[in-house]
Design a protein around this motif. Structure first.
Motif, PDB file in Angstrom:
ATOM      1  N   LYS A   1      11.965  -1.994   9.858  1.00 54.56           N
ATOM      2  CA  LYS A   1      12.510  -2.108   8.503  1.00 54.56           C
ATOM      3  C   LYS A   1      11.401  -2.248   7.464  1.00 54.56           C
ATOM      4  O   LYS A   1      11.493  -1.687   6.368  1.00 54.56           O
ATOM      5  N   ILE A   2      10.343  -2.984   7.803  1.00 55.34           N
ATOM      6  CA  ILE A   2       9.228  -3.156   6.862  1.00 55.34           C
ATOM      7  C   ILE A   2       8.544  -1.821   6.591  1.00 55.34           C
ATOM      8  O   ILE A   2       8.228  -1.469   5.449  1.00 55.34           O
ATOM      9  N   GLU A   3       8.292  -1.063   7.647  1.00 56.66           N
ATOM     10  CA  GLU A   3       7.644   0.240   7.465  1.00 56.66           C
ATOM     11  C   GLU A   3       8.558   1.216   6.709  1.00 56.66           C
ATOM     12  O   GLU A   3       8.078   2.037   5.921  1.00 56.66           O
ATOM     13  N   LEU A   4       9.880   1.120   6.931  1.00 55.00           N
ATOM     14  CA  LEU A   4      10.815   1.976   6.211  1.00 55.00           C
ATOM     15  C   LEU A   4      10.774   1.668   4.710  1.00 55.00           C
ATOM     16  O   LEU A   4      10.762   2.580   3.871  1.00 55.00           O
ATOM     17  N   LEU A   5      10.717   0.379   4.369  1.00 54.35           N
ATOM     18  CA  LEU A   5      10.666  -0.009   2.951  1.00 54.35           C
ATOM     19  C   LEU A   5       9.339   0.429   2.328  1.00 54.35           C
ATOM     20  O   LEU A   5       9.318   0.911   1.183  1.00 54.35           O
ATOM     21  N   ASP A   6       8.243   0.285   3.045  1.00 57.13           N
ATOM     22  CA  ASP A   6       6.947   0.745   2.533  1.00 57.13           C
ATOM     23  C   ASP A   6       6.945   2.258   2.333  1.00 57.13           C
ATOM     24  O   ASP A   6       6.376   2.766   1.357  1.00 57.13           O
ATOM     25  N   PHE A   7       7.586   2.979   3.255  1.00 54.11           N
ATOM     26  CA  PHE A   7       7.674   4.438   3.137  1.00 54.11           C
ATOM     27  C   PHE A   7       8.435   4.835   1.871  1.00 54.11           C
ATOM     28  O   PHE A   7       8.031   5.759   1.143  1.00 54.11           O
ATOM     29  N   TYR A   8       9.530   4.125   1.590  1.00 52.35           N
ATOM     30  CA  TYR A   8      10.311   4.417   0.375  1.00 52.35           C
ATOM     31  C   TYR A   8       9.479   4.157  -0.878  1.00 52.35           C
ATOM     32  O   TYR A   8       9.470   4.981  -1.806  1.00 52.35           O
ATOM     33  N   ARG A   9       8.762   3.030  -0.902  1.00 59.31           N
ATOM     34  CA  ARG A   9       7.988   2.696  -2.095  1.00 59.31           C
ATOM     35  C   ARG A   9       6.830   3.667  -2.313  1.00 59.31           C
ATOM     36  O   ARG A   9       6.526   4.038  -3.453  1.00 59.31           O
ATOM     37  N   GLN A  10       6.181   4.109  -1.233  1.00 60.67           N
ATOM     38  CA  GLN A  10       5.086   5.061  -1.367  1.00 60.67           C
ATOM     39  C   GLN A  10       5.591   6.412  -1.891  1.00 60.67           C
ATOM     40  O   GLN A  10       4.953   7.037  -2.749  1.00 60.67           O
ATOM     41  N   ARG A  11       6.728   6.851  -1.369  1.00 61.77           N
ATOM     42  CA  ARG A  11       7.280   8.128  -1.842  1.00 61.77           C
ATOM     43  C   ARG A  11       7.769   8.023  -3.284  1.00 61.77           C
ATOM     44  O   ARG A  11       7.704   9.002  -4.028  1.00 61.77           O
ATOM     45  N   LYS A  12       8.235   6.847  -3.675  1.00 59.01           N
ATOM     46  CA  LYS A  12       8.658   6.677  -5.061  1.00 59.01           C
ATOM     47  C   LYS A  12       7.471   6.711  -5.999  1.00 59.01           C
ATOM     48  O   LYS A  12       7.528   7.303  -7.081  1.00 59.01           O
TER      49      LYS A  12
ATOM     50  N   LEU B   1      15.397  -2.168  -3.695  1.00 56.98           N
ATOM     51  CA  LEU B   1      14.867  -2.628  -4.979  1.00 56.98           C
ATOM     52  C   LEU B   1      14.260  -4.017  -4.909  1.00 56.98           C
ATOM     53  O   LEU B   1      13.285  -4.306  -5.588  1.00 56.98           O
ATOM     54  N   GLU B   2      14.850  -4.910  -4.084  1.00 56.68           N
ATOM     55  CA  GLU B   2      14.393  -6.296  -4.052  1.00 56.68           C
ATOM     56  C   GLU B   2      13.782  -6.692  -2.718  1.00 56.68           C
ATOM     57  O   GLU B   2      13.247  -7.789  -2.594  1.00 56.68           O
ATOM     58  N   GLY B   3      13.877  -5.848  -1.729  1.00 64.34           N
ATOM     59  CA  GLY B   3      13.300  -6.169  -0.427  1.00 64.34           C
ATOM     60  C   GLY B   3      14.121  -7.154   0.379  1.00 64.34           C
ATOM     61  O   GLY B   3      13.617  -7.761   1.327  1.00 64.34           O
ATOM     62  N   LYS B   4      15.423  -7.353   0.016  1.00 63.45           N
ATOM     63  CA  LYS B   4      16.266  -8.281   0.767  1.00 63.45           C
ATOM     64  C   LYS B   4      16.587  -7.708   2.141  1.00 63.45           C
ATOM     65  O   LYS B   4      16.778  -6.518   2.303  1.00 63.45           O
ATOM     66  N   ASN B   5      16.656  -8.600   3.118  1.00 59.93           N
ATOM     67  CA  ASN B   5      16.845  -8.170   4.497  1.00 59.93           C
ATOM     68  C   ASN B   5      18.257  -7.611   4.710  1.00 59.93           C
ATOM     69  O   ASN B   5      19.222  -8.066   4.093  1.00 59.93           O
ATOM     70  N   ILE B   6      18.365  -6.602   5.580  1.00 59.52           N
ATOM     71  CA  ILE B   6      19.653  -6.022   5.978  1.00 59.52           C
ATOM     72  C   ILE B   6      19.889  -6.378   7.441  1.00 59.52           C
ATOM     73  O   ILE B   6      19.043  -6.128   8.299  1.00 59.52           O
ATOM     74  N   ARG B   7      21.043  -6.985   7.714  1.00 56.08           N
ATOM     75  CA  ARG B   7      21.358  -7.359   9.092  1.00 56.08           C
ATOM     76  C   ARG B   7      22.024  -6.224   9.865  1.00 56.08           C
ATOM     77  O   ARG B   7      21.992  -6.208  11.086  1.00 56.08           O
ATOM     78  N   ASP B   8      22.639  -5.302   9.158  1.00 53.92           N
ATOM     79  CA  ASP B   8      23.373  -4.214   9.799  1.00 53.92           C
ATOM     80  C   ASP B   8      22.398  -3.107  10.196  1.00 53.92           C
ATOM     81  O   ASP B   8      21.744  -2.501   9.351  1.00 53.92           O
ATOM     82  N   ASP B   9      22.292  -2.840  11.501  1.00 54.97           N
ATOM     83  CA  ASP B   9      21.388  -1.799  11.979  1.00 54.97           C
ATOM     84  C   ASP B   9      21.807  -0.424  11.490  1.00 54.97           C
ATOM     85  O   ASP B   9      20.960   0.438  11.221  1.00 54.97           O
ATOM     86  N   ALA B  10      23.137  -0.191  11.372  1.00 50.48           N
ATOM     87  CA  ALA B  10      23.614   1.118  10.937  1.00 50.48           C
ATOM     88  C   ALA B  10      23.151   1.437   9.519  1.00 50.48           C
ATOM     89  O   ALA B  10      22.859   2.585   9.195  1.00 50.48           O
TER      90      ALA B  10
END
Length: 350
Positions: A6-17, A87-96
């Motif tokens: 999840k951390i790498e996914l969020l970093d990927f989104y921010r880099q592409r943005k 937008l805020e980096g809040k954790n998501i518990r749902d894997d889907a």
């Protein structure tokens, strides 16, 4: 391991943005834009793997046979955790939800990511530290003298009594400190607490939103969630739509949060609209602040009788009244207790 994904996914989104590599729907992410992006991506791919991701997020119970229909029928509130994560980096518990975001941004799936990282974890052997015997030290016996200074011999006390006051209940210590204060300070403190409690009770449900009048260079406005706020037209604010200012709408259109306070006297003075299956009520007519294509309807007797309960509002006030009475009774007991303790203290001094 999934937390790292999840951390790498969020970093990927921010880099592409930052690199302007996102689609229009993901650049300025909103709930309805995420739904449109899901429809667009699914129309381009539409593989068995994509259908599994869509079903896991939009239709886990298997209610719809058509993936597109399941996307179109889902409530927009389901996208709120995804927006908070991006937008805020809040954790998501749902894997889907996490797997859906990875699918939208063409990020590696969790299985592909694990295979690249390599899941084999080498556990280092446990090496027990050598046992070191502590050096033997002769301790003085109970009755042996202990030399503190040259020429001074002190015998240590045997079975010294323990001061019970040091281990008393902390609450009792606080009460003792309160009792030691002058009586006027105690009564004043209790009266202040009472006024704060009563004031908080009677202020419940009172709207505190104030409408700020626009400055000379503020020719536009935006919806805050409860009312319109004036702003400069060239100002950039995240996740809001800036529109030309309308003084009538600015000063009169507000959202009504405590809907159960509405009565038959509100007919002709309140308007409503149904958004995502939920009815929202406002103080003026016009278009919905978040959906300009949806017109606000006047409050009707049917809506008032079927979706609003003034008795429920009175019941809530009744509960708070009982709590307030209990609170005042406890304060009176506290005052009586303090007065008695003050009286005992005076008698002991005499």
């Amino acid at each position: 391991m999934f937390e790292e994904y999840k951390i790498e996914l969020l970093d990927f989104y921010r880099q592409r943005k930052i690199g302007n590599q996102l689609s229009d729907n993901l650049e300025n992410v909103q709930r309805w834009k995420l739904r449109n992006e899901c429809l667009r991506i699914f129309a381009e791919k539409n593989t068995n793997k994509d259908q599994e991701i869509i079903k896991a997020f939009f239709d886990p119970s298997g209610e719809f046979n058509d993936p597109v229909r399941s996307i179109e029928k889902v409530g927009l509130d389901k996208f709120r955790p995804l927006i908070s994560f991006l937008l805020e980096g809040k954790n998501i518990r749902d894997d889907a939800s996490v797997k859906l975001l990875a699918w939208l941004m063409d990020f590696d799936s969790y299985q592909e990511w694990k295979s690249k990282k390599g899941m084999a974890i080498i556990v280092p052997p446990i090496v027990e530290p050598p046992v070191v015997e502590p050096p033997s030290v002769e301790l003085p016996t109970v009755n042996s003298p202990v030399i503190v200074d040259p020429g001074t011999v002190v015998n240590p006390p045997v079975n010294a009594p323990v001061d019970i006051s040091e281990v008393r209940n902390p609450l009792q210590k606080i009460l003792d400190k309160i009792i030691e204060r002058p009586l006027s300070i105690k009564i004043t403190t209790i009266i202040c607490i009472t006024f704060l409690g009563v004031g908080g009770f009677f202020s419940m449900g009172i709207t505190t939103d104030t409408i700020r009048q626009p400055l000379a260079d503020e020719k536009c406005m935006y919806w805050t969630g409860s009312h319109y706020e004036p702003v400069k037209c060239d100002e950039k604010i995240k996740n809001v739509t800036i529109i030309p200012i309308n003084l009538r709408t600015l000063n009169s259109l507000k959202k009504i949060d405590l809907t159960d306070t509405l009565t038959r006297y509100s007919l002709g003075k309140v308007w409503y609209s149904k958004i995502d299956g939920k009815r929202e009520f406002f103080t003026d007519s016009g278009a919905h602040p978040m959906n300009p294509y949806k017109k606000l309807r006047p409050l009707s007797k049917y809506i008032l009788s079927n979706y609003i309960s003034y008795y429920r509002y009175l019941l809530t006030y009744l509960k708070w009244t009982v709590c307030l009475i209990v609170f005042v009774v406890l304060l009176m007991v506290c005052i009586i207790y303090l007065l008695r303790e003050q009286k005992k203290k005076r008698h002991s001094l005499n």
